[in-house]
Design an enzyme around this catalytic site. Structure first.
Site, PDB file in Angstrom:
ATOM      1  N   ARG A  74      -7.879  -0.295   0.373  1.00 36.00           N
ATOM      2  CA  ARG A  74      -8.382  -1.299  -0.334  1.00 36.00           C
ATOM      3  C   ARG A  74      -8.610  -0.906  -1.699  1.00 36.00           C
ATOM      4  O   ARG A  74      -8.582  -2.095  -2.601  1.00 36.00           O
ATOM      5  CB  ARG A  74      -9.645  -2.188   0.240  1.00 36.00           C
ATOM      6  CG  ARG A  74     -10.820  -1.043   0.629  1.00 36.00           C
ATOM      7  CD  ARG A  74     -11.630  -1.747   1.636  1.00 36.00           C
ATOM      8  NE  ARG A  74     -11.241  -1.231   3.077  1.00 36.00           N
ATOM      9  CZ  ARG A  74     -11.772  -1.522   4.166  1.00 36.00           C
ATOM     10  NH1 ARG A  74     -12.835  -2.286   3.869  1.00 36.00           N
ATOM     11  NH2 ARG A  74     -11.462  -1.142   5.307  1.00 36.00           N
ATOM     12  N   LYS A  84     -10.531  12.413   8.139  1.00 40.82           N
ATOM     13  CA  LYS A  84     -10.059  12.154   9.531  1.00 40.82           C
ATOM     14  C   LYS A  84     -10.045  13.272  10.597  1.00 40.82           C
ATOM     15  O   LYS A  84      -9.930  14.475  10.132  1.00 40.82           O
ATOM     16  CB  LYS A  84      -8.494  11.433   9.487  1.00 40.82           C
ATOM     17  CG  LYS A  84      -8.504   9.900   8.792  1.00 40.82           C
ATOM     18  CD  LYS A  84      -6.910   9.640   8.851  1.00 40.82           C
ATOM     19  CE  LYS A  84      -6.910   8.321   8.334  1.00 40.82           C
ATOM     20  NZ  LYS A  84      -7.450   7.220   8.872  1.00 40.82           N
ATOM     21  N   LYS A 143       0.909  -1.080  -0.132  1.00 37.78           N
ATOM     22  CA  LYS A 143       0.011   0.085  -0.040  1.00 37.78           C
ATOM     23  C   LYS A 143       1.044   1.285   0.256  1.00 37.78           C
ATOM     24  O   LYS A 143       1.930   1.340   0.741  1.00 37.78           O
ATOM     25  CB  LYS A 143      -0.805   0.101   1.298  1.00 37.78           C
ATOM     26  CG  LYS A 143      -1.746   1.291   1.403  1.00 37.78           C
ATOM     27  CD  LYS A 143      -2.931   1.384   2.607  1.00 37.78           C
ATOM     28  CE  LYS A 143      -3.503   2.622   2.810  1.00 37.78           C
ATOM     29  NZ  LYS A 143      -4.560   2.466   3.808  1.00 37.78           N
ATOM     30  N   ASP A 191      -2.978  10.159   4.036  1.00 38.54           N
ATOM     31  CA  ASP A 191      -4.130   9.577   4.115  1.00 38.54           C
ATOM     32  C   ASP A 191      -4.712  10.602   4.907  1.00 38.54           C
ATOM     33  O   ASP A 191      -4.881  10.495   6.151  1.00 38.54           O
ATOM     34  CB  ASP A 191      -4.300   8.242   4.804  1.00 38.54           C
ATOM     35  CG  ASP A 191      -5.801   7.745   4.823  1.00 38.54           C
ATOM     36  OD1 ASP A 191      -6.698   8.423   4.209  1.00 38.54           O
ATOM     37  OD2 ASP A 191      -6.145   6.495   5.091  1.00 38.54           O
ATOM     38  N   ASP A 243       1.334   6.042   5.670  1.00 42.13           N
ATOM     39  CA  ASP A 243       0.418   5.176   5.043  1.00 42.13           C
ATOM     40  C   ASP A 243       0.907   4.550   3.715  1.00 42.13           C
ATOM     41  O   ASP A 243       0.239   3.686   3.062  1.00 42.13           O
ATOM     42  CB  ASP A 243      -0.758   5.897   4.723  1.00 42.13           C
ATOM     43  CG  ASP A 243      -2.137   4.850   4.838  1.00 42.13           C
ATOM     44  OD1 ASP A 243      -2.040   3.919   5.513  1.00 42.13           O
ATOM     45  OD2 ASP A 243      -3.197   5.284   4.384  1.00 42.13           O
ATOM     46  N   ASP A 293     -12.260   7.165   3.356  1.00 39.81           N
ATOM     47  CA  ASP A 293     -11.001   6.918   4.250  1.00 39.81           C
ATOM     48  C   ASP A 293     -10.685   5.237   4.205  1.00 39.81           C
ATOM     49  O   ASP A 293      -9.743   4.943   4.524  1.00 39.81           O
ATOM     50  CB  ASP A 293     -11.504   7.176   5.645  1.00 39.81           C
ATOM     51  CG  ASP A 293     -10.242   7.301   6.436  1.00 39.81           C
ATOM     52  OD1 ASP A 293      -9.090   7.225   5.981  1.00 39.81           O
ATOM     53  OD2 ASP A 293     -10.171   7.199   7.723  1.00 39.81           O
ATOM     54  N   GLU A 315      -9.621   3.832   1.615  1.00 43.81           N
ATOM     55  CA  GLU A 315      -9.271   4.057   0.569  1.00 43.81           C
ATOM     56  C   GLU A 315      -7.904   3.023   0.068  1.00 43.81           C
ATOM     57  O   GLU A 315      -7.886   2.735  -0.985  1.00 43.81           O
ATOM     58  CB  GLU A 315      -8.415   5.335   0.125  1.00 43.81           C
ATOM     59  CG  GLU A 315      -6.984   5.578   0.795  1.00 43.81           C
ATOM     60  CD  GLU A 315      -6.774   5.463   2.235  1.00 43.81           C
ATOM     61  OE1 GLU A 315      -8.065   5.390   2.946  1.00 43.81           O
ATOM     62  OE2 GLU A 315      -5.744   5.027   2.666  1.00 43.81           O
TER      63      GLU A 315
HETATM   64  N1  BES Z   1      -4.651   4.181   6.622  1.00 48.21           N
HETATM   65  C1  BES Z   1      -5.753   4.014   7.558  1.00 48.21           C
HETATM   66  C2  BES Z   1      -5.646   2.847   8.525  1.00 48.21           C
HETATM   67  C3  BES Z   1      -4.726   3.111   9.643  1.00 48.21           C
HETATM   68  C4  BES Z   1      -5.291   3.703  10.782  1.00 48.21           C
HETATM   69  C5  BES Z   1      -3.411   2.784   9.455  1.00 48.21           C
HETATM   70  C6  BES Z   1      -4.081   3.831  11.892  1.00 48.21           C
HETATM   71  C7  BES Z   1      -2.322   3.259  10.398  1.00 48.21           C
HETATM   72  C8  BES Z   1      -2.888   3.512  11.770  1.00 48.21           C
HETATM   73  C9  BES Z   1      -7.018   3.364   6.610  1.00 48.21           C
HETATM   74  O1  BES Z   1      -6.807   3.950   5.232  1.00 48.21           O
HETATM   75  C10 BES Z   1      -8.105   3.864   7.130  1.00 48.21           C
HETATM   76  O2  BES Z   1      -8.523   4.882   7.370  1.00 48.21           O
HETATM   77  N2  BES Z   1      -9.139   2.823   7.378  1.00 48.21           N
HETATM   78  C11 BES Z   1     -10.414   3.055   8.071  1.00 48.21           C
HETATM   79  C12 BES Z   1     -11.154   1.993   7.457  1.00 48.21           C
HETATM   80  C13 BES Z   1     -12.686   2.235   7.766  1.00 48.21           C
HETATM   81  C14 BES Z   1     -13.259   3.602   7.195  1.00 48.21           C
HETATM   82  C15 BES Z   1     -13.632   1.144   7.437  1.00 48.21           C
HETATM   83  C16 BES Z   1     -10.134   2.878   9.553  1.00 48.21           C
HETATM   84  O3  BES Z   1      -9.504   1.934   9.997  1.00 48.21           O
HETATM   85  O4  BES Z   1     -10.795   3.472  10.484  1.00 48.21           O
HETATM   86 ZN    ZN Z   2      -5.032   4.389   4.623  1.00 50.87          ZN
HETATM   87 ZN    ZN Z   3      -7.803   5.809   5.157  1.00 55.55          ZN
END
Ligand code: BES
Ligand code: ZN
Ligand code: ZN
Length: 499
Positions: A352, A278, A266, A271, A289, A348, A350
């Site tokens: 996947r 966020k 990734k 992000d 990220d 968010d 993103e």
């Molecule tokens: N990059 C984040 C995940 C992340 C969170 C990485 C904390 C490192 C530390 C990812 O893109 C994300 O925002 N995921 C969301 C998914 C949700 C919206 C289904 C999450 O984990 O809140």
């Molecule tokens: Zn992310």
């Molecule tokens: Zn994200």
């Protein structure tokens, strides 16, 4: 700092600091530490008692020798309980000893070889672990500091076992490469997103290919991605002023390779969450990220020298996830490279959306195994905490090989299930899939299941959710300080050596 190994007797070594060790709960040191104590006329044991040194892992005792032996000081490090002893103890003890003396900036350090012979550990693996511990402990991200630190001059491992010296020399070479790859990844991740844009990751790949004849690189730009139909990548990139790319690196061994391993990372350079923005706190570390891609690049920075017998493909698609008038909106539907359609309910989620296209692309090379690394979900951190990677796989053999390599390198990983019964949670009413789960729980698993929709069941595949371990928000251990960790590089290198 130079690191080496040679034959010798510790009690005769002239140096600024001599490092010895002791297990927890022993009053009379044996082995090389015992010999040093004898040469010091029992001073070490006397001071151990006076200073309540119990030998716990993390405990250290520094004494001055006042000319009784050639070393100016002796540092005693605790190894913890003998029953808990492992290669990871060796790595940590070496790192702890480094941290205990770094402020002194000693020119010449000599250390005992921790661990060989204990718990069935070989000198070779102990030397490798020591070098990793010391070098990774010494790491600082100094690019933006005006005042640079200088540290220890030389760190010599000294043992009276001649065979350990021969095996140790080889181990140092390998360890230095494992560390170099890890530090390369740490630097990429630590660099702020303003200086680590998608194009900067492309440049990093091109640079590595230029340096190594066995490594090549192909770059697909936005126009190419549009003709290809990589709707996921393009969709995520819509809100950013920086265009997306897809990078495909290849390492070919000298001899004809039977296997092709695809490593997919990734590569979201920042992000923000996009329109599903966020909160400020959640964004603070989101330069991390692209840590999946950084791990892949870390591997490629040393793969030619490690020289595995397999072909290695590194695939990552650098994009930035930003909100803007052009950004994707919740409710938008993207067509992926695989032609499956995805309803974007949360911008968010993103990672996947970019990975689905990378996985589709990666399978075009018909890999014998495909491993993706992604800072994918906060939910994985809820499940496993900050230090443990979640491994999801459609192939028990591949999962096991990864877990074995992780354990050998001290990178903590644990398997999570691709639970079939949850597959329905990522099906959409209006498109083939939706990018968030219809349910509230098991977010790491549903993210894994979403990715699995893009994987041919015949392709052995493992998904590593490194959201927690990629970036340490506090000190994880003596060799993993706050900031980027380079997590994954050493596991992957170990794995590539083993296939
Ligand atoms: N990059 C984040 C995940 C992340 C969170 C990485 C904390 C490192 C530390 C990812 O893109 C994300 O925002 N995921 C969301 C998914 C949700 C919206 C289904 C999450 O984990 O809140
Ligand atoms: Zn992310
Ligand atoms: Zn994200």
């Amino acid at each position: 700092m130079t690191i080496s190994i040679r034959k010798g007797e510790l009690q005769q070594e002239a140096c600024d600091v001599l490092i010895v060790n002791e297990f927890e709960g022993k009053s009379e040191p044996g082995g090389a530490t015992g010999t040093v104590n004898k040469a010091l006329s029992g001073l070490l044991v006397k001071l151990m008692k006076e200073e309540a040194f119990k030998g716990q892992l993390g405990q250290t005792l520094l004494i001055r020798t006042e000319g009784i032996i050639a070393a100016k000081r002796v540092l005693l490090v605790g190894l913890g309980k003998k029953t808990d002893f492992s290669l990871e103890t060796v790595r940590e003890a070496a790192a702890i000893s480094y941290q205990a003396i770094r402020a002194m900036k000693p020119k010449k350090v000599v250390s005992i070889l921790h661990g060989a012979g204990n718990g069935g550990l070989t000198p070779k693996e102990c030397v490798q672990a020591m070098v990793e511990g010391v070098r990774l402990a010494a790491y600082t991200f100094a690019k933006y500091k005006k005042q640079k630190e200088n540290g220890i001059g030389s760190f010599d491992i000294v043992t009276n076992d001649g065979r350990a010296v021969t095996a140790g020399k080889k181990a140092i070479e390998v360890a230095e490469l494992f560390v170099q790859g890890t530090i390369y990844a740490r630097d990429l991740v630590n660099t702020p997103a303003m200086h680590m844009r998608p194009i900067d990751l492309v440049d990093a790949a091109r640079e590595l290919a230029k340096k190594n004849r066995s490594v090549s690189v192909r770059v697909f730009d936005q126009a190419r991605l549009e003709t290809m139909g990589a709707g996921g990548l393009l969709g995520v990139a819509l809100g950013s002023d920086h265009p997306p790319y897809l990078v495909h690196m290849v390492y070919k061994p000298k001899t004809c390779a039977k296997k092709k391993i695809a490593l997919v990372g990734k590569a979201v350079t920042f992000d923000s969450g996009g329109l599903s923005l966020k909160p400020a706190d959640g964004m603070m570390t989101m330069k991390c990220d692209m840590a999946g891609a950084a791990a892949v690049l870390g591997v490629f920075s040393v793969v030619a020298q490690i020289a595995p017998k397999v072909e290695v493909h590194g695939i990552f698609a650098p994009v930035e996830n930003m909100p803007s008038g052009k950004a994707i909106r919740p409710g938008d539907i993207l067509e992926s490279l695989s032609k499956k359609t995805v309803e974007v309910l949360n911008t968010d989620a993103e990672g996947r959306l970019t990975l689905m296209d990378m996985l589709t692309y990666a399978q075009k090379i018909k890999p014998s195994a495909m491993i993706d690394l992604a800072t994918l979900t906060g939910a994985c951190m809820v499940a496993l905490g900050e230090e443990v990677t979640g491994v999801m796989s459609n192939d028990p053999k591949l999962a096991n090989a990864i877990l074995v390599s992780a354990s050998a390198t001290g990178e903590k990983m644990w398997e999570l299930p691709l639970e079939k019964n949850y597959q329905k949670l990522v099906k959409s009413q209006v498109a083939d899939l939706q990018n968030i789960s219809a349910g509230r729980w098991g977010g790491a698993l549903t993210a894994g299941l979403f990715l699995q929709e893009f994987v041919d069941p015949k392709t052995p595949w493992a998904h590593l959710d490194i959201a927690g371990p990629a970036f340490a928000e506090r000190e994880y251990n003596a060799y993993t300080k706050k900031g980027a960790t380079g997590h994954g590089v050493r596991t992957l290198l170990h794995y590539l050596q083993s296939v």
